[in-house]
Write an enzyme that holds these catalytic residues in place. Structure first.
Site, PDB file in Angstrom:
ATOM      1  N   LYS A 114       0.835  -1.216   0.000  1.00  0.00           N
ATOM      2  CA  LYS A 114       0.000   0.000   0.000  1.00  0.00           C
ATOM      3  C   LYS A 114       0.864   1.259   0.000  1.00  0.00           C
ATOM      4  O   LYS A 114       0.648   2.177  -0.782  1.00  0.00           O
ATOM      5  CB  LYS A 114      -0.926   0.013   1.238  1.00  0.00           C
ATOM      6  CG  LYS A 114      -1.831  -1.206   1.343  1.00  0.00           C
ATOM      7  CD  LYS A 114      -2.730  -1.145   2.556  1.00  0.00           C
ATOM      8  CE  LYS A 114      -2.024  -1.152   3.897  1.00  0.00           C
ATOM      9  NZ  LYS A 114      -1.226  -2.380   4.173  1.00  0.00           N
ATOM     10  N   ARG A 165      11.610  -1.403  10.964  1.00  0.00           N
ATOM     11  CA  ARG A 165      10.574  -1.032  11.930  1.00  0.00           C
ATOM     12  C   ARG A 165      10.530  -2.014  13.089  1.00  0.00           C
ATOM     13  O   ARG A 165      10.721  -3.213  12.902  1.00  0.00           O
ATOM     14  CB  ARG A 165       9.207  -1.003  11.231  1.00  0.00           C
ATOM     15  CG  ARG A 165       8.942   0.303  10.533  1.00  0.00           C
ATOM     16  CD  ARG A 165       7.720   0.273   9.664  1.00  0.00           C
ATOM     17  NE  ARG A 165       6.532  -0.330  10.244  1.00  0.00           N
ATOM     18  CZ  ARG A 165       5.350  -0.347   9.630  1.00  0.00           C
ATOM     19  NH1 ARG A 165       5.206   0.207   8.448  1.00  0.00           N
ATOM     20  NH2 ARG A 165       4.310  -0.924  10.203  1.00  0.00           N
ATOM     21  N   ARG A 183       0.074  -9.176  13.541  1.00  0.00           N
ATOM     22  CA  ARG A 183      -0.566  -8.151  12.703  1.00  0.00           C
ATOM     23  C   ARG A 183      -1.411  -8.781  11.595  1.00  0.00           C
ATOM     24  O   ARG A 183      -2.474  -8.266  11.252  1.00  0.00           O
ATOM     25  CB  ARG A 183       0.507  -7.229  12.102  1.00  0.00           C
ATOM     26  CG  ARG A 183       1.125  -6.315  13.177  1.00  0.00           C
ATOM     27  CD  ARG A 183       2.480  -5.785  12.762  1.00  0.00           C
ATOM     28  NE  ARG A 183       2.421  -4.943  11.594  1.00  0.00           N
ATOM     29  CZ  ARG A 183       3.426  -4.794  10.725  1.00  0.00           C
ATOM     30  NH1 ARG A 183       4.567  -5.444  10.900  1.00  0.00           N
ATOM     31  NH2 ARG A 183       3.289  -4.000   9.713  1.00  0.00           N
ATOM     32  N   ARG A 202      -9.302   0.438   9.150  1.00  0.00           N
ATOM     33  CA  ARG A 202      -8.890  -0.930   9.472  1.00  0.00           C
ATOM     34  C   ARG A 202      -9.973  -1.683  10.220  1.00  0.00           C
ATOM     35  O   ARG A 202      -9.792  -2.872  10.512  1.00  0.00           O
ATOM     36  CB  ARG A 202      -7.639  -0.898  10.349  1.00  0.00           C
ATOM     37  CG  ARG A 202      -6.315  -1.040   9.590  1.00  0.00           C
ATOM     38  CD  ARG A 202      -5.212  -0.841  10.603  1.00  0.00           C
ATOM     39  NE  ARG A 202      -3.991  -1.511  10.330  1.00  0.00           N
ATOM     40  CZ  ARG A 202      -2.924  -0.940   9.748  1.00  0.00           C
ATOM     41  NH1 ARG A 202      -2.975   0.287   9.313  1.00  0.00           N
ATOM     42  NH2 ARG A 202      -1.806  -1.612   9.609  1.00  0.00           N
ATOM     43  N   ARG A 255      11.705  -5.469   4.817  1.00  0.00           N
ATOM     44  CA  ARG A 255      11.401  -4.039   4.592  1.00  0.00           C
ATOM     45  C   ARG A 255      12.395  -3.155   5.331  1.00  0.00           C
ATOM     46  O   ARG A 255      12.757  -3.408   6.480  1.00  0.00           O
ATOM     47  CB  ARG A 255       9.988  -3.732   5.084  1.00  0.00           C
ATOM     48  CG  ARG A 255       9.681  -2.239   5.045  1.00  0.00           C
ATOM     49  CD  ARG A 255       8.206  -1.957   5.036  1.00  0.00           C
ATOM     50  NE  ARG A 255       7.514  -2.381   6.239  1.00  0.00           N
ATOM     51  CZ  ARG A 255       6.200  -2.273   6.397  1.00  0.00           C
ATOM     52  NH1 ARG A 255       5.445  -1.780   5.427  1.00  0.00           N
ATOM     53  NH2 ARG A 255       5.637  -2.680   7.514  1.00  0.00           N
TER      54      ARG A 255
HETATM   55  P1  ADP Z   1       2.272  -1.848   3.253  1.00  0.00           P
HETATM   56  O1  ADP Z   1       2.296  -0.335   3.180  1.00  0.00           O
HETATM   57  O2  ADP Z   1       1.061  -2.420   2.558  1.00  0.00           O
HETATM   58  O3  ADP Z   1       2.451  -2.391   4.634  1.00  0.00           O
HETATM   59  P2  ADP Z   1       4.826  -1.645   1.823  1.00  0.00           P
HETATM   60  O4  ADP Z   1       4.449  -0.814   0.634  1.00  0.00           O
HETATM   61  O5  ADP Z   1       5.606  -0.992   2.910  1.00  0.00           O
HETATM   62  O6  ADP Z   1       3.503  -2.389   2.424  1.00  0.00           O
HETATM   63  O7  ADP Z   1       5.624  -2.909   1.280  1.00  0.00           O
HETATM   64  C1  ADP Z   1       6.170  -3.871   2.183  1.00  0.00           C
HETATM   65  C2  ADP Z   1       7.546  -4.321   1.667  1.00  0.00           C
HETATM   66  O8  ADP Z   1       7.383  -5.080   0.477  1.00  0.00           O
HETATM   67  C3  ADP Z   1       8.473  -3.170   1.326  1.00  0.00           C
HETATM   68  O9  ADP Z   1       9.795  -3.536   1.699  1.00  0.00           O
HETATM   69  C4  ADP Z   1       8.348  -3.026  -0.202  1.00  0.00           C
HETATM   70  O10 ADP Z   1       9.567  -2.583  -0.779  1.00  0.00           O
HETATM   71  C5  ADP Z   1       8.039  -4.456  -0.620  1.00  0.00           C
HETATM   72  N1  ADP Z   1       7.069  -4.536  -1.732  1.00  0.00           N
HETATM   73  C6  ADP Z   1       6.016  -3.723  -1.986  1.00  0.00           C
HETATM   74  N2  ADP Z   1       5.348  -4.118  -3.095  1.00  0.00           N
HETATM   75  C7  ADP Z   1       6.000  -5.244  -3.535  1.00  0.00           C
HETATM   76  C8  ADP Z   1       5.789  -6.129  -4.655  1.00  0.00           C
HETATM   77  N3  ADP Z   1       4.776  -5.951  -5.516  1.00  0.00           N
HETATM   78  N4  ADP Z   1       6.664  -7.161  -4.789  1.00  0.00           N
HETATM   79  C9  ADP Z   1       7.688  -7.349  -3.919  1.00  0.00           C
HETATM   80  N5  ADP Z   1       7.933  -6.551  -2.857  1.00  0.00           N
HETATM   81  C10 ADP Z   1       7.098  -5.500  -2.668  1.00  0.00           C
HETATM   82  P1  AMP Z   2       1.073   0.499   9.176  1.00  0.00           P
HETATM   83  O1  AMP Z   2       2.149   1.523   8.981  1.00  0.00           O
HETATM   84  O2  AMP Z   2      -0.162   0.791   8.357  1.00  0.00           O
HETATM   85  O3  AMP Z   2       1.562  -0.914   9.016  1.00  0.00           O
HETATM   86  O4  AMP Z   2       0.601   0.651  10.695  1.00  0.00           O
HETATM   87  C1  AMP Z   2       1.484   0.403  11.765  1.00  0.00           C
HETATM   88  C2  AMP Z   2       0.708   0.259  13.069  1.00  0.00           C
HETATM   89  O5  AMP Z   2       0.060   1.518  13.387  1.00  0.00           O
HETATM   90  C3  AMP Z   2      -0.410  -0.766  13.080  1.00  0.00           C
HETATM   91  O6  AMP Z   2       0.038  -2.089  13.330  1.00  0.00           O
HETATM   92  C4  AMP Z   2      -1.303  -0.220  14.206  1.00  0.00           C
HETATM   93  O7  AMP Z   2      -0.745  -0.497  15.481  1.00  0.00           O
HETATM   94  C5  AMP Z   2      -1.212   1.285  13.979  1.00  0.00           C
HETATM   95  N1  AMP Z   2      -2.250   1.752  13.040  1.00  0.00           N
HETATM   96  C6  AMP Z   2      -2.045   2.290  11.802  1.00  0.00           C
HETATM   97  N2  AMP Z   2      -3.219   2.578  11.220  1.00  0.00           N
HETATM   98  C7  AMP Z   2      -4.194   2.206  12.088  1.00  0.00           C
HETATM   99  C8  AMP Z   2      -5.618   2.216  12.056  1.00  0.00           C
HETATM  100  N3  AMP Z   2      -6.279   2.673  10.985  1.00  0.00           N
HETATM  101  N4  AMP Z   2      -6.264   1.746  13.137  1.00  0.00           N
HETATM  102  C9  AMP Z   2      -5.626   1.299  14.218  1.00  0.00           C
HETATM  103  N5  AMP Z   2      -4.297   1.237  14.323  1.00  0.00           N
HETATM  104  C10 AMP Z   2      -3.565   1.684  13.259  1.00  0.00           C
END
Ligand code: ADP
Ligand code: AMP
Length: 215
Positions: A13, A160, A171, A88, A127
């Site tokens: 995302k 992270r 998660r 969420r 990541r």
């Molecule tokens: P989200 O925001 O949904 O938690 P991220 O965009 O941070 O996910 O992506 C999670 C990890 O996967 C990052 O390290 C990113 O570089 C990698 N990633 C994102 N999209 C892809 C994809 N289509 N294929 C492989 N790796 C990806």
């Molecule tokens: P994310 O960066 O989207 O993976 O979010 C990291 C963490 O932030 C999550 O695991 C939750 O603990 C908190 N968080 C982010 N967005 C929300 C949401 N919409 N509702 C509740 N907790 C959230």
């Protein structure tokens, strides 16, 4: 364009939202990023959220609903926005609808990214994020030119706290329990589009753009 990117942690995302932000000149609104900034700044909200986030749980609905309500009222959201990581829960989705109605706005699309659990774990454990500019990388799928150093700003890449395998599993379970009902929620509202998020990053982006352009 008023868009939600829906999908489990690691679905891509944030990666896709950053590309769409450049393409459409509208902001990414990531509740996770806003909360991590509050944790870093040590605000009262950040102090309360930290423990829940590190444990892989959700921050209470009223906290994130308030964050998003205020953020969407900022002028840079006038032309549109990309919500990433919000809503969420069904309660958050209901509250979003009320906020948008109060601003006489309406969601255009919700794009649901589908990715297998095993791939999500590999993505999240690999990541890395720049601690200065926030740009995301993956050690295998999207590496920086120099290990540990951000291509964009030269900042240090960090992992992270919640990207440890045990927390990731928690998660993913929270996502399955609390967030997956939103798929049928938005399907019933007639705004849901589904996208195969297992493909490489550029292909996901290409398909996302064609879905959005198809209207
Ligand atoms: P989200 O925001 O949904 O938690 P991220 O965009 O941070 O996910 O992506 C999670 C990890 O996967 C990052 O390290 C990113 O570089 C990698 N990633 C994102 N999209 C892809 C994809 N289509 N294929 C492989 N790796 C990806
Ligand atoms: P994310 O960066 O989207 O993976 O979010 C990291 C963490 O932030 C999550 O695991 C939750 O603990 C908190 N968080 C982010 N967005 C929300 C949401 N919409 N509702 C509740 N907790 C959230």
């Amino acid at each position: 364009m008023k868009l939600i990117l829906l999908g489990p942690p690691g679905a891509g995302k944030g990666t896709q939202a950053k590309m769409l932000t450049e393409r459409f000149a509208i902001p990414q609104v990531s509740t996770g990023e806003i909360l991590r900034a509050a944790v870093k700044d040590g605000t009262p909200m950040g102090q309360k959220a930290k423990e829940l986030m590190d444990a892989g749980g959700l921050v209470p609905d009223e906290v994130v609903v308030g964050i998003v309500r205020d953020r969407l009222q900022e002028t840079d959201c006038n032309k549109g926005f990309i919500l990433d990581g919000f809503p969420r829960t069904v309660a958050q989705a209901d509250a979003l609808q009320v906020s948008l109605q109060n601003m006489s706005k309406k969601l255009d699309r919700v794009i649901s990214l589908k990715v297998d659990a095993q791939a999500l774990i590999e993505r999240l454990t690999g990541r890395r994020t720049c601690k200065d500019c926030g740009r995301g990388y993956h050690v295998k799928f999207d590496p920086s030119r120099q290990a540990g150093v951000c291509d964009a700003c030269g900042g240090t890449l960090i992992q992270r706290n919640d990207d440890q395998e045990e927390t990731i599993r928690k998660r993913l379970q929270v996502y399955a329990d609390q967030t997956t009902p939103l798929i049928s929620y938005y399907q019933e509202a007639g705004v849901l589009l589904e996208l195969d998020g297992m493909q490489p990053i550029p292909q996901v982006q290409k398909e996302m753009l064609s879905l959005l352009q198809a209207g």
